[in-house]
Design a protein around this motif. Structure first.
Motif, PDB file in Angstrom:
ATOM      1  N   SER A   1       0.853  -1.181   0.000  1.00 12.78           N
ATOM      2  CA  SER A   1       0.000   0.000   0.000  1.00 12.78           C
ATOM      3  C   SER A   1       0.892   1.236   0.000  1.00 12.78           C
ATOM      4  N   GLY A   2       0.309   2.363  -0.356  1.00 15.04           N
ATOM      5  CA  GLY A   2       1.058   3.609  -0.348  1.00 15.04           C
ATOM      6  C   GLY A   2       1.960   3.797  -1.542  1.00 15.04           C
ATOM      7  N   THR A   3       1.703   3.042  -2.608  1.00 18.31           N
ATOM      8  CA  THR A   3       2.552   3.151  -3.786  1.00 18.31           C
ATOM      9  C   THR A   3       1.791   2.673  -5.012  1.00 18.31           C
ATOM     10  N   THR A   4       2.345   3.001  -6.184  1.00 20.75           N
ATOM     11  CA  THR A   4       1.794   2.449  -7.426  1.00 20.75           C
ATOM     12  C   THR A   4       2.434   1.085  -7.628  1.00 20.75           C
ATOM     13  N   PHE A   5       1.773   0.074  -7.146  1.00 21.22           N
ATOM     14  CA  PHE A   5       2.350  -1.264  -7.057  1.00 21.22           C
ATOM     15  C   PHE A   5       2.800  -1.780  -8.414  1.00 21.22           C
ATOM     16  N   SER A   6       2.034  -1.537  -9.446  1.00 20.37           N
ATOM     17  CA  SER A   6       2.276  -2.176 -10.738  1.00 20.37           C
ATOM     18  C   SER A   6       3.624  -1.817 -11.354  1.00 20.37           C
ATOM     19  N   ILE A   7       4.207  -0.697 -10.958  1.00 18.39           N
ATOM     20  CA  ILE A   7       5.456  -0.285 -11.588  1.00 18.39           C
ATOM     21  C   ILE A   7       6.678  -0.643 -10.742  1.00 18.39           C
ATOM     22  N   ARG A   8       6.462  -1.283  -9.631  1.00 20.89           N
ATOM     23  CA  ARG A   8       7.569  -1.564  -8.729  1.00 20.89           C
ATOM     24  C   ARG A   8       8.104  -2.991  -8.894  1.00 20.89           C
ATOM     25  N   ALA A   9       9.381  -3.130  -8.648  1.00 20.51           N
ATOM     26  CA  ALA A   9       9.974  -4.459  -8.548  1.00 20.51           C
ATOM     27  C   ALA A   9       9.706  -4.995  -7.142  1.00 20.51           C
ATOM     28  N   MET A  10       9.486  -6.287  -7.064  1.00 19.90           N
ATOM     29  CA  MET A  10       9.189  -6.927  -5.786  1.00 19.90           C
ATOM     30  C   MET A  10      10.110  -8.131  -5.610  1.00 19.90           C
ATOM     31  N   ALA A  11      10.423  -8.431  -4.368  1.00 20.84           N
ATOM     32  CA  ALA A  11      11.310  -9.558  -4.105  1.00 20.84           C
ATOM     33  C   ALA A  11      10.962 -10.207  -2.773  1.00 20.84           C
ATOM     34  N   TRP A  12      11.346 -11.460  -2.674  1.00 20.22           N
ATOM     35  CA  TRP A  12      11.274 -12.200  -1.411  1.00 20.22           C
ATOM     36  C   TRP A  12      12.698 -12.544  -0.972  1.00 20.22           C
ATOM     37  N   HIS A  13      12.936 -12.331   0.302  1.00 22.76           N
ATOM     38  CA  HIS A  13      14.223 -12.662   0.899  1.00 22.76           C
ATOM     39  C   HIS A  13      13.980 -13.576   2.089  1.00 22.76           C
ATOM     40  N   ARG A  14      15.042 -14.221   2.546  1.00 19.08           N
ATOM     41  CA  ARG A  14      14.951 -14.969   3.798  1.00 19.08           C
ATOM     42  C   ARG A  14      16.210 -14.753   4.616  1.00 19.08           C
ATOM     43  N   GLN A  15      15.999 -14.741   5.927  1.00 18.36           N
ATOM     44  CA  GLN A  15      17.100 -14.529   6.859  1.00 18.36           C
ATOM     45  C   GLN A  15      17.780 -15.853   7.104  1.00 18.36           C
ATOM     46  N   ILE A  16      19.027 -15.973   6.698  1.00 17.94           N
ATOM     47  CA  ILE A  16      19.728 -17.250   6.833  1.00 17.94           C
ATOM     48  C   ILE A  16      20.726 -17.248   7.973  1.00 17.94           C
ATOM     49  N   SER A  17      21.012 -16.092   8.536  1.00 17.22           N
ATOM     50  CA  SER A  17      21.835 -15.996   9.734  1.00 17.22           C
ATOM     51  C   SER A  17      21.505 -14.665  10.375  1.00 17.22           C
ATOM     52  N   GLU A  18      22.115 -14.398  11.507  1.00 13.11           N
ATOM     53  CA  GLU A  18      21.787 -13.170  12.218  1.00 13.11           C
ATOM     54  C   GLU A  18      22.049 -11.935  11.360  1.00 13.11           C
TER      55      GLU A  18
ATOM     56  N   GLN B   1      22.759 -12.076   7.843  1.00 11.86           N
ATOM     57  CA  GLN B   1      22.713 -12.320   6.408  1.00 11.86           C
ATOM     58  C   GLN B   1      21.299 -12.653   5.947  1.00 11.86           C
ATOM     59  N   ARG B   2      20.885 -11.929   4.926  1.00 16.32           N
ATOM     60  CA  ARG B   2      19.582 -12.143   4.334  1.00 16.32           C
ATOM     61  C   ARG B   2      19.805 -12.382   2.847  1.00 16.32           C
ATOM     62  N   GLU B   3      19.257 -13.456   2.300  1.00 13.91           N
ATOM     63  CA  GLU B   3      19.458 -13.740   0.886  1.00 13.91           C
ATOM     64  C   GLU B   3      18.163 -13.533   0.104  1.00 13.91           C
ATOM     65  N   MET B   4      18.330 -13.010  -1.112  1.00 17.94           N
ATOM     66  CA  MET B   4      17.176 -12.818  -1.970  1.00 17.94           C
ATOM     67  C   MET B   4      16.826 -14.143  -2.630  1.00 17.94           C
ATOM     68  N   VAL B   5      15.637 -14.599  -2.405  1.00 18.78           N
ATOM     69  CA  VAL B   5      15.186 -15.891  -2.909  1.00 18.78           C
ATOM     70  C   VAL B   5      14.670 -15.762  -4.336  1.00 18.78           C
ATOM     71  N   ALA B   6      13.863 -14.735  -4.570  1.00 21.28           N
ATOM     72  CA  ALA B   6      13.240 -14.544  -5.877  1.00 21.28           C
ATOM     73  C   ALA B   6      12.854 -13.082  -6.029  1.00 21.28           C
ATOM     74  N   ALA B   7      12.777 -12.652  -7.282  1.00 22.56           N
ATOM     75  CA  ALA B   7      12.374 -11.275  -7.563  1.00 22.56           C
ATOM     76  C   ALA B   7      11.569 -11.242  -8.854  1.00 22.56           C
ATOM     77  N   ILE B   8      10.747 -10.210  -8.968  1.00 24.19           N
ATOM     78  CA  ILE B   8       9.929 -10.040 -10.168  1.00 24.19           C
ATOM     79  C   ILE B   8       9.854  -8.560 -10.490  1.00 24.19           C
ATOM     80  N   ASP B   9      10.039  -8.228 -11.766  1.00 20.50           N
ATOM     81  CA  ASP B   9       9.980  -6.815 -12.123  1.00 20.50           C
ATOM     82  C   ASP B   9       8.572  -6.429 -12.554  1.00 20.50           C
TER      83      ASP B   9
END
Length: 121
Positions: free
Chosen positions: A25-42, A44-52
């Protein structure tokens, strides 16, 4: 200000599936890139997947063929379908939003609060 709210985490047995959702919310969602990350250590966070904004997707090797990122611009929501889950997928998963793929993981990006995924053996 961009706000992101994740949902869909939980406890699942190895081999099972979960679908994470992240509503923006609070943005024009359709024009933004989105990604999922996961915390693998205290620290370090790795990007799992992204979509433009055009629907182009990228994945890390360890989830290729098991996870699918998708978006529904009408619902301002990005999803992460996770199949054939493994105990090594256990982590807190975070949603990220940025103006473009290049701006992911930069200070200008926005983050959700995270959702816990636990995969039992």
């Amino acid at each position: 200000q961009v706000q992101l709210v994740e949902s869909g985490g939980g406890l699942v047995q190895a081999g099972g599936s979960l679908r994470l959702s992240c509503r923006a919310s609070g943005t024009t969602f359709s024009i933004r890139a989105m990604a999922w990350h996961r915390q693998i250590s205290e620290n370090q966070r790795e990007m799992v997947a992204a979509i433009d904004s055009g629907g182009k997707t990228v994945y890390i090797d360890s989830v290729q063929g098991r996870f699918t990122i998708s978006r529904d611009n009408a619902k301002n929501t990005v999803y992460l379908q996770m199949n054939n889950l493994k105990p090594t997928d256990t982590a807190v998963y975070y949603c990220e939003s940025a103006e473009s793929m290049k701006r992911l993981r930069t200070p200008s990006a926005s983050w959700g609060q995270g959702t816990q995924v636990i995969v039992s053996a």
